[in-house]
Design a protein around this motif. Structure first.
Motif, PDB file in Angstrom:
ATOM      1  N   UNK A 129       0.827  -1.208   0.000  1.00 35.96           N
ATOM      2  CA  UNK A 129       0.000   0.000   0.000  1.00 35.96           C
ATOM      3  C   UNK A 129       0.863   1.260   0.000  1.00 35.96           C
ATOM      4  N   UNK A 130       1.967   1.226   0.736  1.00 37.11           N
ATOM      5  CA  UNK A 130       2.871   2.374   0.781  1.00 37.11           C
ATOM      6  C   UNK A 130       3.361   2.722  -0.618  1.00 37.11           C
ATOM      7  N   UNK A 131       3.811   1.718  -1.347  1.00 33.05           N
ATOM      8  CA  UNK A 131       4.309   1.961  -2.707  1.00 33.05           C
ATOM      9  C   UNK A 131       3.171   2.403  -3.617  1.00 33.05           C
ATOM     10  N   UNK A 132       2.021   1.751  -3.500  1.00 33.70           N
ATOM     11  CA  UNK A 132       0.872   2.114  -4.346  1.00 33.70           C
ATOM     12  C   UNK A 132       0.435   3.556  -4.086  1.00 33.70           C
ATOM     13  N   UNK A 133       0.354   3.963  -2.816  1.00 34.51           N
ATOM     14  CA  UNK A 133      -0.046   5.335  -2.501  1.00 34.51           C
ATOM     15  C   UNK A 133       0.984   6.347  -3.012  1.00 34.51           C
ATOM     16  N   UNK A 134       2.258   5.978  -2.980  1.00 39.04           N
ATOM     17  CA  UNK A 134       3.277   6.857  -3.552  1.00 39.04           C
ATOM     18  C   UNK A 134       3.052   7.030  -5.057  1.00 39.04           C
ATOM     19  N   UNK A 135       2.756   5.941  -5.738  1.00 36.12           N
ATOM     20  CA  UNK A 135       2.533   6.015  -7.188  1.00 36.12           C
ATOM     21  C   UNK A 135       1.270   6.819  -7.490  1.00 36.12           C
ATOM     22  N   UNK A 136       0.202   6.590  -6.732  1.00 36.66           N
ATOM     23  CA  UNK A 136      -1.035   7.357  -6.946  1.00 36.66           C
ATOM     24  C   UNK A 136      -0.787   8.842  -6.708  1.00 36.66           C
ATOM     25  N   UNK A 137      -0.035   9.145  -5.663  1.00 35.46           N
ATOM     26  CA  UNK A 137       0.262  10.539  -5.343  1.00 35.46           C
ATOM     27  C   UNK A 137       1.094  11.176  -6.448  1.00 35.46           C
ATOM     28  N   UNK A 138       2.115  10.462  -6.909  1.00 36.14           N
ATOM     29  CA  UNK A 138       2.940  10.981  -7.995  1.00 36.14           C
ATOM     30  C   UNK A 138       2.095  11.225  -9.243  1.00 36.14           C
ATOM     31  N   UNK A 139       1.214  10.288  -9.568  1.00 39.30           N
ATOM     32  CA  UNK A 139       0.341  10.452 -10.738  1.00 39.30           C
ATOM     33  C   UNK A 139      -0.542  11.681 -10.595  1.00 39.30           C
ATOM     34  N   UNK A 140      -1.072  11.892  -9.417  1.00 43.21           N
ATOM     35  CA  UNK A 140      -1.936  13.058  -9.183  1.00 43.21           C
ATOM     36  C   UNK A 140      -1.161  14.362  -9.309  1.00 43.21           C
TER      37      UNK A 140
ATOM     38  N   UNK B 269       3.821   4.443   6.251  1.00 48.31           N
ATOM     39  CA  UNK B 269       5.242   4.481   6.586  1.00 48.31           C
ATOM     40  C   UNK B 269       5.442   4.501   8.103  1.00 48.31           C
ATOM     41  N   UNK B 270       4.642   5.281   8.808  1.00 47.11           N
ATOM     42  CA  UNK B 270       4.730   5.326  10.267  1.00 47.11           C
ATOM     43  C   UNK B 270       4.394   3.953  10.849  1.00 47.11           C
ATOM     44  N   UNK B 271       3.368   3.301  10.326  1.00 39.26           N
ATOM     45  CA  UNK B 271       3.008   1.980  10.850  1.00 39.26           C
ATOM     46  C   UNK B 271       4.094   0.945  10.567  1.00 39.26           C
ATOM     47  N   UNK B 272       4.733   1.031   9.408  1.00 37.60           N
ATOM     48  CA  UNK B 272       5.818   0.098   9.101  1.00 37.60           C
ATOM     49  C   UNK B 272       7.002   0.350  10.032  1.00 37.60           C
ATOM     50  N   UNK B 273       7.308   1.597  10.254  1.00 33.89           N
ATOM     51  CA  UNK B 273       8.492   1.956  11.043  1.00 33.89           C
ATOM     52  C   UNK B 273       8.260   1.792  12.546  1.00 33.89           C
TER      53      UNK B 273
ATOM     54  N   UNK C  21       4.048   6.420  17.444  1.00 29.14           N
ATOM     55  CA  UNK C  21       3.255   6.267  16.220  1.00 29.14           C
ATOM     56  C   UNK C  21       2.058   7.196  16.205  1.00 29.14           C
ATOM     57  N   UNK C  22       1.350   7.242  17.315  1.00 29.15           N
ATOM     58  CA  UNK C  22       0.176   8.124  17.410  1.00 29.15           C
ATOM     59  C   UNK C  22       0.604   9.588  17.334  1.00 29.15           C
ATOM     60  N   UNK C  23       1.711   9.925  18.012  1.00 35.72           N
ATOM     61  CA  UNK C  23       2.195  11.306  17.993  1.00 35.72           C
ATOM     62  C   UNK C  23       2.650  11.719  16.599  1.00 35.72           C
ATOM     63  N   UNK C  24       3.064  10.766  15.777  1.00 36.57           N
ATOM     64  CA  UNK C  24       3.461  11.092  14.405  1.00 36.57           C
ATOM     65  C   UNK C  24       2.266  11.228  13.481  1.00 36.57           C
ATOM     66  N   UNK C  25       1.241  10.429  13.701  1.00 33.58           N
ATOM     67  CA  UNK C  25       0.109  10.381  12.774  1.00 33.58           C
ATOM     68  C   UNK C  25      -0.935  11.461  13.067  1.00 33.58           C
ATOM     69  N   UNK C  26      -1.185  11.758  14.325  1.00 38.30           N
ATOM     70  CA  UNK C  26      -2.251  12.719  14.667  1.00 38.30           C
ATOM     71  C   UNK C  26      -2.024  14.084  14.028  1.00 38.30           C
ATOM     72  N   UNK C  27      -0.835  14.686  14.151  1.00 38.46           N
ATOM     73  CA  UNK C  27      -0.663  15.982  13.467  1.00 38.46           C
ATOM     74  C   UNK C  27      -0.816  15.871  11.948  1.00 38.46           C
TER      75      UNK C  27
END
Length: 185
Positions: A66-77, A142-146, A157-163
């Motif tokens: 999903x991380x790679x797919x979302x990167x590709x979708x974002x790049x396409x957009x 990426x945060x969940x993987x790391x 993880x929560x402190x990274x994602x909430x903002x």
């Protein structure tokens, strides 16, 4: 020059500046996307989660996909958005006939159909917004993987994602309001 002509010249300067802004921001995000794709999320050494103590907090390989797919979708957009913006700027520079007189530079006046210009700006802005949403989803993955699954209630993880999930949508709402203002001008 009438007041209406002067207003059209001023408003299109705003449109051209908006197109420049879209292209500049998309370029920065695209650079970030390539940096994000440079990492290998499938590498077991890439995560900070201790695999011996919390196997339920480790992410599956589908999250890396999903991380790679979302990167590709974002790049396409972002690419879609930038190409539309570049096309509109080129159309303004080469316009011969149209509904509105537009001052391209100090001495050059072009004639452009404002409906097409506004529709293009909306399409370009929609591409930027969808690119930001996909990039946000990629960063959450990426945060969940790391750092591990968010359901494990890891503070970091929560402190990274909430903002990320609060500030990005707020900024997008502000951006959409500005684009709609430029659209209405």
């Amino acid at each position: 020059m009438t007041t209406a002509d002067h207003r059209n010249l001023k408003s299109t300067t705003i449109h051209v500046m908006a197109l420049d802004g879209i292209v500049n921001v998309n370029s920065l995000f695209t650079l970030g996307l390539f940096l994000g794709l440079a990492v290998n999320p499938a590498d077991p050494n890439y995560t900070l989660v201790d695999s011996s103590s919390a196997t339920t907090c480790l992410m599956s390989s589908s999250t890396a996909e999903n991380l790679v797919a979302f990167h590709v979708y974002s790049f396409s957009s972002f690419l879609f958005s930038s190409l539309i913006a570049f096309g509109l700027k080129q159309a303004i520079r080469t316009a011969k006939d149209g509904d509105t007189r537009i001052q391209v530079s100090d001495d050059t006046i072009a004639h452009v159909n404002l409906r097409v210009l506004r529709a293009g700006i909306l399409a370009s802005a929609a591409g930027s917004v969808s690119g930001c949403l996909f990039l946000t989803a990629a960063l959450v993955d990426l945060v969940e993987i790391k750092l591990g699954k968010l359901g494990c209630s890891d503070w970091y993880g929560v402190a990274a994602v909430v903002p990320l999930v609060v500030l990005v949508p707020l900024a997008l709402v502000f951006y959409i309001c500005i684009v709609l203002h430029a659209f209405a001008t």
